[in-house]
Write a protein that holds these residues in place. Structure first.
Motif, PDB file in Angstrom:
ATOM      1  N   LEU A  44      -1.252  -0.385  17.770  1.00 25.06           N
ATOM      2  CA  LEU A  44      -0.653   0.701  17.306  1.00 25.06           C
ATOM      3  C   LEU A  44       0.951   0.756  16.551  1.00 25.06           C
ATOM      4  O   LEU A  44       1.105   1.735  15.785  1.00 25.06           O
ATOM      5  CB  LEU A  44       0.032   1.349  18.806  1.00 25.06           C
ATOM      6  N   ALA A  45       1.522  -0.324  16.839  1.00 25.54           N
ATOM      7  CA  ALA A  45       2.809  -0.426  15.751  1.00 25.54           C
ATOM      8  C   ALA A  45       2.411  -0.674  14.343  1.00 25.54           C
ATOM      9  O   ALA A  45       2.907  -0.145  13.487  1.00 25.54           O
ATOM     10  CB  ALA A  45       3.657  -1.773  16.325  1.00 25.54           C
ATOM     11  N   LEU A  46       1.182  -1.606  14.202  1.00 31.68           N
ATOM     12  CA  LEU A  46       0.937  -1.543  12.633  1.00 31.68           C
ATOM     13  C   LEU A  46       0.476  -0.313  12.057  1.00 31.68           C
ATOM     14  O   LEU A  46       0.945  -0.008  10.921  1.00 31.68           O
ATOM     15  CB  LEU A  46      -0.405  -2.780  12.672  1.00 31.68           C
ATOM     16  N   ALA A  47      -0.415   0.362  12.935  1.00 31.94           N
ATOM     17  CA  ALA A  47      -1.043   1.610  12.282  1.00 31.94           C
ATOM     18  C   ALA A  47       0.180   2.821  12.298  1.00 31.94           C
ATOM     19  O   ALA A  47       0.215   3.169  11.223  1.00 31.94           O
ATOM     20  CB  ALA A  47      -1.900   2.253  13.465  1.00 31.94           C
ATOM     21  N   GLY A  48       1.194   2.733  13.091  1.00 29.05           N
ATOM     22  CA  GLY A  48       2.258   3.613  12.935  1.00 29.05           C
ATOM     23  C   GLY A  48       2.965   3.189  11.690  1.00 29.05           C
ATOM     24  O   GLY A  48       3.660   4.107  10.891  1.00 29.05           O
ATOM     25  N   GLY A  49       3.393   1.995  11.540  1.00 30.36           N
ATOM     26  CA  GLY A  49       3.909   1.610  10.348  1.00 30.36           C
ATOM     27  C   GLY A  49       3.440   2.001   8.940  1.00 30.36           C
ATOM     28  O   GLY A  49       4.071   2.373   8.044  1.00 30.36           O
ATOM     29  N   LEU A  50       2.214   1.598   8.881  1.00 30.64           N
ATOM     30  CA  LEU A  50       1.427   1.871   7.633  1.00 30.64           C
ATOM     31  C   LEU A  50       1.502   3.426   7.458  1.00 30.64           C
ATOM     32  O   LEU A  50       1.502   4.019   6.489  1.00 30.64           O
ATOM     33  CB  LEU A  50      -0.147   1.536   7.946  1.00 30.64           C
ATOM     34  N   LEU A  51       1.297   4.331   8.461  1.00 31.19           N
ATOM     35  CA  LEU A  51       1.109   5.677   8.690  1.00 31.19           C
ATOM     36  C   LEU A  51       2.590   6.182   8.153  1.00 31.19           C
ATOM     37  O   LEU A  51       2.614   7.084   6.995  1.00 31.19           O
ATOM     38  CB  LEU A  51       1.054   6.267  10.008  1.00 31.19           C
ATOM     39  N   ILE A  52       3.852   5.529   8.304  1.00 28.06           N
ATOM     40  CA  ILE A  52       5.143   5.975   7.960  1.00 28.06           C
ATOM     41  C   ILE A  52       5.254   5.803   6.417  1.00 28.06           C
ATOM     42  O   ILE A  52       5.899   6.429   5.723  1.00 28.06           O
ATOM     43  CB  ILE A  52       6.065   5.416   8.891  1.00 28.06           C
ATOM     44  N   PHE A  53       4.979   4.552   6.068  1.00 29.21           N
ATOM     45  CA  PHE A  53       4.753   3.970   4.799  1.00 29.21           C
ATOM     46  C   PHE A  53       4.061   4.944   3.824  1.00 29.21           C
ATOM     47  O   PHE A  53       4.577   5.293   2.739  1.00 29.21           O
ATOM     48  CB  PHE A  53       4.192   2.539   4.776  1.00 29.21           C
ATOM     49  N   GLY A  54       2.879   5.343   4.120  1.00 29.77           N
ATOM     50  CA  GLY A  54       2.008   6.085   3.358  1.00 29.77           C
ATOM     51  C   GLY A  54       2.601   7.473   3.148  1.00 29.77           C
ATOM     52  O   GLY A  54       2.664   8.019   2.008  1.00 29.77           O
ATOM     53  N   ALA A  55       3.096   8.126   4.280  1.00 33.21           N
ATOM     54  CA  ALA A  55       3.687   9.394   4.234  1.00 33.21           C
ATOM     55  C   ALA A  55       4.905   9.384   3.381  1.00 33.21           C
ATOM     56  O   ALA A  55       5.386  10.261   2.721  1.00 33.21           O
ATOM     57  CB  ALA A  55       3.983   9.969   5.820  1.00 33.21           C
ATOM     58  N   GLY A  56       5.851   8.242   3.599  1.00 37.64           N
ATOM     59  CA  GLY A  56       7.004   8.274   2.956  1.00 37.64           C
ATOM     60  C   GLY A  56       6.961   7.990   1.541  1.00 37.64           C
ATOM     61  O   GLY A  56       7.218   8.718   0.726  1.00 37.64           O
ATOM     62  N   VAL A  57       5.928   7.115   0.950  1.00 35.70           N
ATOM     63  CA  VAL A  57       5.650   7.032  -0.432  1.00 35.70           C
ATOM     64  C   VAL A  57       5.132   8.430  -1.058  1.00 35.70           C
ATOM     65  O   VAL A  57       5.665   8.711  -2.093  1.00 35.70           O
ATOM     66  CB  VAL A  57       4.570   6.024  -0.541  1.00 35.70           C
ATOM     67  N   LEU A  58       4.459   9.029  -0.155  1.00 37.94           N
ATOM     68  CA  LEU A  58       3.903  10.416  -0.886  1.00 37.94           C
ATOM     69  C   LEU A  58       5.105  11.492  -0.979  1.00 37.94           C
ATOM     70  O   LEU A  58       4.777  12.231  -1.909  1.00 37.94           O
ATOM     71  CB  LEU A  58       2.864  10.965  -0.090  1.00 37.94           C
ATOM     72  N   LEU A  59       5.875  11.277   0.089  1.00 36.59           N
ATOM     73  CA  LEU A  59       6.817  12.598   0.117  1.00 36.59           C
ATOM     74  C   LEU A  59       8.159  11.880  -0.288  1.00 36.59           C
ATOM     75  O   LEU A  59       9.298  12.487  -0.103  1.00 36.59           O
ATOM     76  CB  LEU A  59       7.068  13.286   1.480  1.00 36.59           C
ATOM     77  N   ARG A  60       8.126  10.850  -1.015  1.00 42.04           N
ATOM     78  CA  ARG A  60       9.616  10.219  -1.445  1.00 42.04           C
ATOM     79  C   ARG A  60      10.508  11.127  -2.246  1.00 42.04           C
ATOM     80  O   ARG A  60      11.793  11.427  -1.840  1.00 42.04           O
ATOM     81  CB  ARG A  60       9.347   8.815  -2.348  1.00 42.04           C
ATOM     82  N   GLY A  61       9.813  11.893  -3.223  1.00 39.18           N
ATOM     83  CA  GLY A  61      10.773  12.642  -3.975  1.00 39.18           C
ATOM     84  C   GLY A  61      11.411  14.048  -3.172  1.00 39.18           C
ATOM     85  O   GLY A  61      12.757  14.129  -3.000  1.00 39.18           O
TER      86      GLY A  61
END
Length: 472
Positions: free
Chosen positions: A98-115
């Motif tokens: 769950l931690a790995l999945a959550g970390g990857l989810l935050i990473f992906g969302a953060g990259v897409l919404l960085r601006g």
């Protein structure tokens, strides 16, 4: 070799055996941030501003890790207390996934919404490039940070607090060397400035996460065949979620509450800039006092979880009172010592007499609150170990948003019209918070949140899916 839970010693010795390594662990964690700020200051005001902006935001990225970690401590410690080592191992594997999945989810969302994220933070144009770069690298840090947080929670539940201490020491040492080397170019390394500072954070947390995974594998906890089957995951997820979501929401309310408090101080009718500087500096001194309090918080969650897992509610409650008495006594004594040196400490943090006055006044009210703040933190640990994080959400959310912030505005902006009103409101909220927590601890049936009392989760209680040759 399999990981075993250390044999219990006398109660006071066991509390201290669990507490002191976690105090050192919090010191190591403190030095990670301290060295970052120190090196950023040498690189320039723009770098320091960017680091502060992104670091503050990083706390919100950790919401899933904090939530899952609370669930892990409750589930694994209660499983071990019940003598169900296989269930503890399955919860470990499930939680790491769950931690790995959550970390990857935050990473992906953060990259897409960085601006848009930088726009929401009102990032000044002068530091936009530095902030964008740091944000990208800090997002890369998230999966490793999640693994480190959850892995440390697992070892705390096993009462092996020495392993998280080693892990965070590794993080602190690697971060310091990389900050000074890659940031400032020491020891012949290339000086990459703020980029080196960001990558130092990545390398340090990656090293800590890899160490945790190595030790889990060495002790035969991290094993592919130990990953639970789907039919086991459903009830397991149900309990984890019940513990995790209030813990995550509590973290959000706490962090946003501080952001609002900063806004209240920044908009005071008088001496607002000096008060803001005093609040920032005073919180740094205060945070050092609460490093031991966090250690007692984590100790309480582990011991209470073990006793509830064993079905000994009376001992869980008695242990909670002992940790409350010991922790509040020790940290209050530290507060008395610091109180004698408040003015010299304040003078070290600023050259402004006006800011020094603000720091002294802030510390006066908040050191006065130490017994209540420490009690609140320990009670949070007790409730987390029991899985009763819903009580933490109600207490902290109400004390922050219904007491502290409205009272801070009323006293600071309407009655006294200066920062003293805000500091008084902080003390009042801590008194209410501790009082509410003690009432629930003494009078309410908080042990009903433990897995033994979750009637709707029979598969978790009996540890089904275990091989027939193995006793659950």
């Amino acid at each position: 070799m399999p990981l075993t839970v250390p044999a219990p010693a006398s109660k006071r010795r066991e509390i201290w055996r669990l507490a002191w390594p976690q105090m050192l662990m919090m010191v190591a964690h403190f030095f990670v941030g301290f060295v970052d700020v120190l090196v950023a200051g040498k690189l320039g005001t723009d770098v320091q501003a960017s680091l502060g902006l992104i670091t503050q935001s990083f706390f919100f990225f950790l919401i899933i890790a904090i939530a899952v970690s609370n669930g892990v401590v409750a589930a694994v410690s209660q499983s071990l207390g019940a003598g169900l080592a296989r269930r503890a191992q399955r919860y470990t594997m499930f939680s790491l996934a769950l931690a790995l999945a959550g970390g990857l989810l935050i990473f992906g969302a953060g990259v897409l919404l960085r601006g848009p994220f930088l726009d929401v933070l009102q990032t000044p144009p002068d530091i936009r490039d530095e902030s964008a770069y740091m944000l990208t690298v800090f997002l890369l840090v998230v999966p490793a940070n999640y693994i480190l947080n959850v892995g440390n929670a697992v070892f705390r539940a096993y009462k092996r607090v020495d392993i998280p201490l080693i892990a965070l020491t590794i993080v602190s040492v690697v971060n310091t060397v990389a900050d000074l080397g890659l940031g400032l170019g020491m020891w012949g390394l290339p000086a990459y400035g703020y980029k080196g500072l960001a990558w130092a954070t990545f390398f340090s947390y990656l090293a800590g996460a890899l160490f945790i995974l190595f030790v889990l594998a060495r002790h035969e906890i991290l094993r592919l065949r130990a990953f639970p089957p789907v039919r086991w995951m459903k009830p397991a997820w149900s309990y984890l979620f019940k513990v995790a979501w209030p813990a995550g929401l509590t973290h959000i309310l706490w962090q946003t509450g501080y952001l609002v408090l900063f806004a209240i101080v920044a908009s005071l009718p008088r001496e607002n800039v000096n008060a803001l500087a005093g609040l920032t500096a005073g919180m740094r001194v205060e945070s050092a006092l609460f490093l031991p309090a966090f250690a007692f918080n984590m100790t309480a969650s582990v011991l209470v979880g073990h006793f509830l897992g064993a079905g000994d509610t009376h001992e869980a409650r008695r242990t909670g009172w002992q940790i409350l008495g010991f922790g509040c006594g020790v940290i209050s004594l530290l507060g008395v010592v610091v109180w004698q040196f408040v003015e010299p400490i304040a003078a070290l943090l600023t050259t402004s007499d006006a800011v020094t006055k603000q720091i002294v006044e802030y510390l006066f009210w908040n050191i006065l609150a130490i017994p209540f703040t420490t009690a609140s933190m320990i009670l949070v640990g007790i409730m987390s170990g029991a899985g009763a994080t819903l009580y933490n959400l109600v207490i902290f959310g109400s004390a922050t948003w219904l007491i502290r912030l409205p009272l801070a505005y009323f006293l600071g902006h309407v009655v006294l019209k200066d920062s003293a009103g805000v500091w008084m409101a902080m003390l009042a909220s801590q008194v209410v918070q501790a009082g509410a927590g003690l009432y629930i601890f003494h009078f309410k049936n908080w042990s009903r949140f433990s897995m033994r009392n979750q009637k709707q989760l029979p598969t978790i209680r009996t540890d089904q899916c275990a091989p027939r040759t193995q006793k659950p």
